[in-house]
Design a protein around this motif. Structure first.
Motif, PDB file in Angstrom:
ATOM      1  N   LYS A  13      -3.200   5.958   8.356  1.00 29.75           N
ATOM      2  CA  LYS A  13      -3.391   5.315   7.064  1.00 29.75           C
ATOM      3  C   LYS A  13      -2.709   3.951   7.003  1.00 29.75           C
ATOM      4  CE  LYS A  13      -4.296   9.207   3.925  1.00 29.75           C
ATOM      5  NZ  LYS A  13      -4.706  10.220   4.886  1.00 29.75           N
ATOM      6  N   SER A  14      -1.544   3.817   7.621  1.00 31.36           N
ATOM      7  CA  SER A  14      -0.823   2.546   7.556  1.00 31.36           C
ATOM      8  C   SER A  14      -1.522   1.466   8.382  1.00 31.36           C
ATOM      9  CB  SER A  14       0.617   2.718   8.029  1.00 31.36           C
ATOM     10  OG  SER A  14       0.697   2.990   9.419  1.00 31.36           O
ATOM     11  N   LEU A  60       3.896   0.198   1.677  1.00 27.72           N
ATOM     12  CA  LEU A  60       3.080  -0.501   2.676  1.00 27.72           C
ATOM     13  C   LEU A  60       2.543  -1.819   2.141  1.00 27.72           C
ATOM     14  CD1 LEU A  60       0.886   2.375   4.214  1.00 27.72           C
ATOM     15  CD2 LEU A  60       2.979   1.386   5.147  1.00 27.72           C
ATOM     16  N   ASN A  61       2.160  -1.832   0.871  1.00 22.92           N
ATOM     17  CA  ASN A  61       1.518  -3.017   0.292  1.00 22.92           C
ATOM     18  C   ASN A  61       2.495  -3.980  -0.362  1.00 22.92           C
ATOM     19  OD1 ASN A  61      -1.012  -1.968   1.041  1.00 22.92           O
ATOM     20  ND2 ASN A  61      -1.190  -0.809  -0.870  1.00 22.92           N
ATOM     21  N   ASN A 106       1.896   4.026  -0.213  1.00 24.42           N
ATOM     22  CA  ASN A 106       1.075   2.822  -0.224  1.00 24.42           C
ATOM     23  C   ASN A 106       1.741   1.673  -0.962  1.00 24.42           C
ATOM     24  OD1 ASN A 106      -1.086   3.885   1.284  1.00 24.42           O
ATOM     25  ND2 ASN A 106      -1.983   4.842  -0.539  1.00 24.42           N
ATOM     26  N   TYR A 158       0.393  -3.972  15.664  1.00 19.30           N
ATOM     27  CA  TYR A 158       1.263  -2.813  15.538  1.00 19.30           C
ATOM     28  C   TYR A 158       1.702  -2.377  16.939  1.00 19.30           C
ATOM     29  CZ  TYR A 158      -0.581  -2.459  10.786  1.00 19.30           C
ATOM     30  OH  TYR A 158      -0.933  -2.710   9.481  1.00 19.30           O
ATOM     31  N   SER A 179      -4.975   1.644   9.302  1.00 20.61           N
ATOM     32  CA  SER A 179      -6.385   1.492   8.918  1.00 20.61           C
ATOM     33  C   SER A 179      -6.557   0.875   7.538  1.00 20.61           C
ATOM     34  CB  SER A 179      -7.067   2.864   8.971  1.00 20.61           C
ATOM     35  OG  SER A 179      -6.983   3.408  10.269  1.00 20.61           O
ATOM     36  N   GLY A 180      -5.500   0.971   6.694  1.00 20.82           N
ATOM     37  CA  GLY A 180      -5.574   0.396   5.366  1.00 20.82           C
ATOM     38  C   GLY A 180      -6.360   1.248   4.380  1.00 20.82           C
ATOM     39  N   VAL A 240      -7.209  -6.228  14.166  1.00 20.25           N
ATOM     40  CA  VAL A 240      -5.975  -5.435  14.244  1.00 20.25           C
ATOM     41  C   VAL A 240      -5.814  -4.906  15.669  1.00 20.25           C
ATOM     42  CG1 VAL A 240      -4.765  -3.381  13.432  1.00 20.25           C
ATOM     43  CG2 VAL A 240      -6.091  -4.772  11.820  1.00 20.25           C
ATOM     44  N   HIS A 252      -9.775   0.619  11.750  1.00 17.19           N
ATOM     45  CA  HIS A 252      -9.232  -0.717  11.538  1.00 17.19           C
ATOM     46  C   HIS A 252     -10.149  -1.740  12.201  1.00 17.19           C
ATOM     47  CE1 HIS A 252      -7.233   0.996  15.179  1.00 17.19           C
ATOM     48  NE2 HIS A 252      -7.473  -0.208  15.690  1.00 17.19           N
TER      49      HIS A 252
END
Length: 327
Positions: free
Chosen positions: A323-324, A290-291, A287, A51, A326-327, A93, A89
C-alpha cells in the motif's frame, strides 16, 4: 560504501525474487519481475523517489529481552510474499532490494551501527528506506541513520505502532529489543534536545507502571489500544496524530506487528490477543502519515515466521509495504 563489514552485509539477491510469471507486459507484472537487486557496499545510484528494501536479520535483542526468537527470518518471509504481488505502481516508481544487515556472533551493537550507516546512505542518495525486521532492536539503529542524514537542526518525530513502549532502561548498558526509545531519549538529552515520540496501540497489560512513568518523564504521547478501538474517539485520535506531525520537521515510523490482534498477527515475538485491528481506522492513520510529506523512512518489526499461521503476519507486513508503494 566501503566501510560496510562484509560479514555483516549481504547484497540484494535476485534468487529471492523468483515467482509466478503471467506475462511481460505491464498489466501482467508481479514484483519479482521489477524489483532491482543492488549492492550497497559499492558505488550505487538510485532513481529519484525510489524505494529501497533493507532486511535487518536480527533477533538478538529479542533473545536478550527473554522473548521468542525467530524474527531473524522475518525479512526472508516478507520477501516471499512480496515477490508474487501484482505491480500496481507506475513505471516512474523503482523498487530496489538493498540486501540484508546481519547480526553475526550476537554482536547487536555492530549490526545496529551497520544498519544506521546504510539508512544514512540510502537517504542521502535520495531513496526511501523500508526496513524489514527483525526484532524491534531495529529502532535504535534506524533512528540513528535518519538523524545522521537530516542533521542536528531537524526535529524528528517518532511514530510507533506498538503494544509496548520499549522504554526500558538498559541493564548494565546492554541494549535489547525493549530499550530502543529509552536509548534514543538519552542520546537526545545529551544533545540538549527533546524526544518527540507518539506511541499508538499501547496496552496496559503489556507495560509495567514504571514504563508509563518513563513515558511521562520523557514527554511521550501515547494512545492505548482500547482508545483506538473506540469508534467515538477515532476523529480525536486522527487530530492528535495530525498535531504531532505538524510540530516536527520529519517523521520516522516503526510498526511492531505485535500491535495487531493475534488473529491477524500470530507470527510475532510477543502476541497481543486483544491488539488493534488492521481496519479502516488504522489505515486512515497510516495513510495520513504516508501522505504527510514528512515521512523519511519506516520499518516493520517483530515478524517471527516460526509462529506464523498461514503466513498471515507476513501477508499483513507485505500489505503495508504494498500500500505504501502502490499509493
Amino acid at each position: 560504501m566501503g566501510y560496510l563489514q562484509n560479514e555483516d552485509y549481504q547484497p540484494g539477491n535476485a534468487l529471492l525474487w523468483q515467482g509466478r510469471t503471467d506475462g511481460s507486459e505491464d498489466a501482467y507484472l508481479r514484483w519479482h519481475q521489477v524489483v532491482q537487486c543492488i549492492d550497497l557496499s559499492g558505488e550505487v545510484k538510485l532513481s529519484p523517489g525510489s524505494y529501497v528494501l533493507l532486511g535487518f536479520c536480527s533477533d538478538e535483542g529479542v533473545r536478550r529481552n527473554s522473548g521468542r526468537v525467530g524474527a531473524v527470518q522475518g525479512p526472508k518471509s516478507i520477501r516471499e510474499v512480496l515477490r508474487n504481488l501484482p505491480v500496481h505502481h507506475g513505471a516512474e516508481v523503482t523498487v530496489y532490494d538493498g540486501g540484508d544487515i546481519l547480526c553475526t556472533a550476537g554482536n547487536l551493537e555492530r549490526a545496529q551501527q551497520q544498519l544506521s550507516l546504510v539508512i544514512r546512505q540510502v537517504l542521502e542518495l535520495g531513496g526511501f528506506p523500508i526496513v524489514l525486521g527483525g526484532g524491534h532492536e531495529v529502532t535504535y539503529a534506524h533512528f540513528q541513520g535518519v538523524s545522521q542524514s537530516v542533521g542536528k537542526l531537524k526535529e524528528i518525530g517518532i511514530i510507533n505502532f506498538d503494544a509496548h513502549f520499549d522504554l526500558r532502561e538498559p541493564v548494565d548498558g546492554i541494549a535489547t529489543s525493549g530499550t530502543g526509545f529509552f536509548q534514543i531519549a538519552e542520546d537526545l538529552h545529551k544533545q540538549g534536545k527533546q524526544l518527540h515520540y507518539l506511541a499508538l496501540g499501547i496496552q496496559k497489560i503489556s507495560n509495567t507502571k514504571v514504563l508509563f512513568e518513563t513515558a511521562n518523564k520523557f514527554g511521550a504521547t501515547y494512545i492505548t489500544a482500547d482508545e483506538m478501538g473506540n469508534s467515538f474517539q477515532q476523529e480525536h485520535i486522527l487530530l492528535q496524530l495530525e498535531q504531532f506531525i505538524a510540530k516536527v520537521d520529519c517523521i520516522y515510523m516503526t510498526i511492531d506487528l505485535d500491535v495487531f490482534a493475534a488473529a491477524y498477527a500470530p507470527g510475532v515475538s510477543a502476541t497481543a490477543f486483544c491488539g488493534i485491528l488492521p481496519d479502516q481506522h488504522f489505515f486512515k492513520l497510516f495513510n495520513t502519515i504516508l501522505n504527510s510529506g514528512k515521512l523519511r523512512s519506516y520499518d516493520i518489526a517483530e515478524l517471527n515466521p516460526v509462529f506464523d499461521v498461514d503466513n498471515r503476519t507476513a501477508k499483513l507486513a507485505a500489505d503495508l509495504i504494498f500500500k505504501s508503494v502502490s499509493g
